[in-house]
Write an enzyme that holds these catalytic residues in place. Structure first.
Site, short mmCIF file in Angstrom:
data_model
loop_
_atom_site.label_atom_id
_atom_site.label_comp_id
_atom_site.label_asym_id
_atom_site.label_seq_id
_atom_site.Cartn_x
_atom_site.Cartn_y
_atom_site.Cartn_z
N ASP A 296 -29.65 32.74 43.21
CA ASP A 296 -30.95 32.40 43.52
C ASP A 296 -32.12 33.64 43.65
OD1 ASP A 296 -32.57 30.21 43.67
OD2 ASP A 296 -32.48 29.90 45.76
N ARG B 121 -40.69 28.16 46.74
CA ARG B 121 -41.99 28.18 46.96
C ARG B 121 -42.66 28.49 48.28
NH1 ARG B 121 -41.83 21.79 45.76
NH2 ARG B 121 -39.74 22.79 44.69
N GLU C 116 -37.31 26.08 49.49
CA GLU C 116 -37.98 27.26 50.27
C GLU C 116 -38.39 28.44 49.14
OE1 GLU C 116 -34.79 26.93 48.96
OE2 GLU C 116 -34.63 28.76 47.89
N ASP D 279 -34.64 22.94 51.84
CA ASP D 279 -34.16 23.61 50.63
C ASP D 279 -35.24 23.94 49.46
OD1 ASP D 279 -32.05 24.51 48.84
OD2 ASP D 279 -31.46 22.46 48.33
N LYS E 78 -38.68 35.63 42.98
CA LYS E 78 -38.18 35.12 43.92
C LYS E 78 -36.57 35.68 44.34
CE LYS E 78 -35.47 30.65 45.35
NZ LYS E 78 -35.58 29.08 44.80
N LYS F 115 -27.33 21.93 51.19
CA LYS F 115 -27.08 21.48 49.92
C LYS F 115 -25.64 20.96 49.82
CE LYS F 115 -29.32 25.01 46.93
NZ LYS F 115 -30.20 24.06 46.22
N ASP G 91 -29.15 30.97 48.85
CA ASP G 91 -29.85 29.52 49.35
C ASP G 91 -28.60 28.45 49.42
OD1 ASP G 91 -31.44 27.35 49.60
OD2 ASP G 91 -31.89 27.34 47.53
N1 BES Z 1 -32.64 27.34 44.31
C1 BES Z 1 -32.89 25.84 44.16
C2 BES Z 1 -33.19 25.60 42.80
C3 BES Z 1 -32.08 25.38 41.85
C4 BES Z 1 -31.13 24.37 42.07
C5 BES Z 1 -31.90 26.48 40.91
C6 BES Z 1 -30.09 24.44 40.73
C7 BES Z 1 -30.72 26.27 40.19
C8 BES Z 1 -29.77 25.33 40.01
C9 BES Z 1 -34.26 25.58 44.97
O1 BES Z 1 -34.49 26.39 46.10
C10 BES Z 1 -34.12 24.14 45.54
O2 BES Z 1 -33.07 23.97 46.05
N2 BES Z 1 -34.98 23.34 45.00
C11 BES Z 1 -34.72 21.80 45.20
C12 BES Z 1 -36.13 21.48 45.38
C13 BES Z 1 -36.38 19.96 45.99
C14 BES Z 1 -35.53 20.14 47.42
C15 BES Z 1 -37.68 19.37 45.81
C16 BES Z 1 -34.26 21.12 44.02
O3 BES Z 1 -34.32 21.53 43.09
O4 BES Z 1 -33.41 20.45 44.23
ZN ZN Z 2 -33.30 25.71 47.84
ZN ZN Z 3 -33.67 28.29 45.96
#
Ligand code: BES
Ligand code: ZN
Ligand code: ZN
Length: 488
Positions: free
Chosen positions: A277, A340, A338, A336, A254, A266, A259
């Site tokens: 990210d 996946r 994204e 968010d 990825k 966020k 992000d």
């Molecule tokens: N890049 C983030 C995951 C992340 C969060 C990595 C904090 C490192 C530290 C990912 O794209 C994301 O935002 N995931 C969300 C998913 C949710 C919306 C189901 C998350 O983990 O909050």
């Molecule tokens: Zn995200």
């Molecule tokens: Zn992300």
């Protein structure tokens, strides 16, 4: 940093700093001709991570740095890696230009032989010296120019070279991670891939831009980059082994160079960390970097899906439905989630176009994995027992440890869509990391061994391990995957 290897038995050449690794509870073994005054050794027990700088009575070293590795029982490659990192950091602080690191036979034995010792030493010295200074206005030049390494024979020399290659690949990945979003864009993955591929005849690169992605039906990936002015890239790097390979392995990363969350924006706190990210992509690039200097038996396909997730008038909106390369339709409930979405098309591309035996993907996929496992161990979701075992072993070998988390049928069915085939998040059922893995599983081709690694906790912000740690990128995944590939 230059590393040269020397035979342990030979009288050592003159050096400004002799580094000697000591085992707790064992007599200190010094190189031929070097003697220390009794006071220098007094009360120095060789405890793990302890150091002492002293003046030798005789020999060709100006100063001597003793570095404790702990007792034989707990002495392993990780201890030597950390000891070497401590030593090189001290040398840098004190301004020694050409230290000589001496590894005794006892230390070699304790860490598993001359090769393992050479490798751990090389890794620790080079990773320990790593600093990210390129964006400071004042130019940084390292004081330590090179280290002569004394150990046992050809195996030590080979191990040292391997450690050096792996550490440089790790540092390369860390550079990519540490660069902020305005210095590290999706197209930078392309540039670096092309530069690396020039280094070897058995390396090649093909890149898909947004036009080619659209032609292949990658609507899921493209939905993420819609709101960004940076063009998404799918970078496909290939390593061909010397002899015809019996296995084809794809590693997929990825590469979200920033992000913001998109329309599901966020919160502001720590949003700057979302420059990291792209750490899965950085790890994949690091493996390709290593493969330009060392050989493995498998045919390796390194794929980075790179994009930037931004809010904009034309960005994907919550509720929008997009279609992935395998024809499945996805309701984007949360923009968010994204990672996946871009990996979905990455997995389809790998499954259909590369047709590998094995796919391993690395992604900073979920905040939930940080809650579950913290910053010291990555989550893994293997779909076969053997793949999980092999990767866990690689984790133990390299200190980049993995812990298996569940991926149940229920996690997959929880992602059934109302208006489309799938939704990109579950709703209130918890198990956020399993949900992420479950989503990805819908895009892995039939019969392919697959493992998803969630490195959201380990890619940055881990505890100090001397050769890595702190807030900056760790380059996690590079040494892990090369170890896995070498042991296939
Ligand atoms: N890049 C983030 C995951 C992340 C969060 C990595 C904090 C490192 C530290 C990912 O794209 C994301 O935002 N995931 C969300 C998913 C949710 C919306 C189901 C998350 O983990 O909050
Ligand atoms: Zn995200
Ligand atoms: Zn992300």
């Amino acid at each position: 940093m230059k590393l040269t290897s020397k035979e342990r038995g030979a009288r050592i050449a003159s050096t400004d700093l002799l580094i000697v690794f000591a085992i707790k509870g064992k007599k200190l073994e010094l190189p031929e001709g070097v003697e220390l005054p009794a006071a220098a050794k007094k009360d120095f027990t060789g405890a793990f991570r302890s150091t002492r700088l002293c003046d030798p009575k005789s020999g060709s070293a100006s100063r001597v740095l003793l570095v404790g590795l702990g007792d034989t029982k707990s002495l392993d490659a990780e201890a030597l890696r950390r000891g070497a990192a401590i030593a090189v950091k001290d040398a840098e602080k004190l301004g020694f230009a050409t230290p000589l690191a001496y590894v005794s036979e006892d230390v070699e034995k304790a860490v598993g032989g001359a090769f393992a010792a050479g490798c751990a030493l090389g890794e620790g010295l080079v990773m320990g010296a790593y600093q990210f200074t390129e964006l400071k206005s004042e130019k940084f030049t390292a004081k330590v120019k090179g280290v002569q390494c004394a150990g046992g024979g050809v195996e030590f020399k080979k191990g040292l070279r391997q450690g050096h290659v792996l550490a440089e690949a790790n540092c390369f990945a860390r550079d990519l991670q540490n660069r902020p979003g305005n210095y590290m864009k999706p197209t930078d993955f392309t540039k670096h891939a092309r530069a690396i591929a020039k280094k070897g005849a058995r390396l090649s690169v093909t890149v898909l831009g947004e036009k080619q992605m659209a032609a292949l039906g990658m609507g899921s990936l493209l939905s993420v980059s819609r709101g960004s002015s940076e063009e998404a890239q799918l970078v496909h790097m290939v390593y061909k082994p010397k002899k015809k390979a019996s296995r084809r392995v794809c590693i997929l990363g990825k590469g979200l160079t920033f992000d913001s969350g998109g329309i599901s924006l966020k919160p502001g706190a720590k949003m700057d960390e979302m420059k990291f990210d792209m750490s899965g992509g950085a790890a994949v690039m690091g493996v390709f970097h290593a493969l330009s200097s060392l050989d493995v038996n498998a045919e390796v396909h390194c794929v980075v899906v790179a994009s930037e997730n931004m809010p904009a008038h034309n960005a994907t909106k919550p509720g929008d439905i997009v279609t992935a390369m395998n024809g499945k339709t996805i309701e984007v409930i949360n923009t968010d989630a994204e990672g996946r979405l871009i990996l979905a098309d990455g997995l389809c591309y790998a499954s259909k176009k590369i047709k590998p035996d094995t796919i391993i993907d690395l992604a900073t996929l979920t905040g939930a994995v940080v809650i579950a496992l913290g910053h010291e161990i990555s989550g893994m979701f293997p779909n076969t027992v053997k793949l999980g075992k092999d990767l866990a072993q690689a984790g133990e070998n390299t200190g980049e440890r993995l812990w298996e988390l569940p991926l149940l049928e229920e996690h997959k069915t929880q992602l059934k869509g109302t208006y489309g085939d799938l939704r990109n998040i579950n709703s209130g059922q918890g198990a956020g990391s399993s949900a992420g893995a479950a989503f990805l599983s819908h895009f892995v081709g039939e019969g392919i061994d697959w493992c998803h690694l969630d490195i959201a906790g380990t890619a940055w912000g881990s505890e100090c391990r001397d050769y890595r740690g702190g807030q900056t990128g760790t380059g996690v995944g590079v040494r892990l995957l090369v170890d896995y590939l070498q042991n296939l």
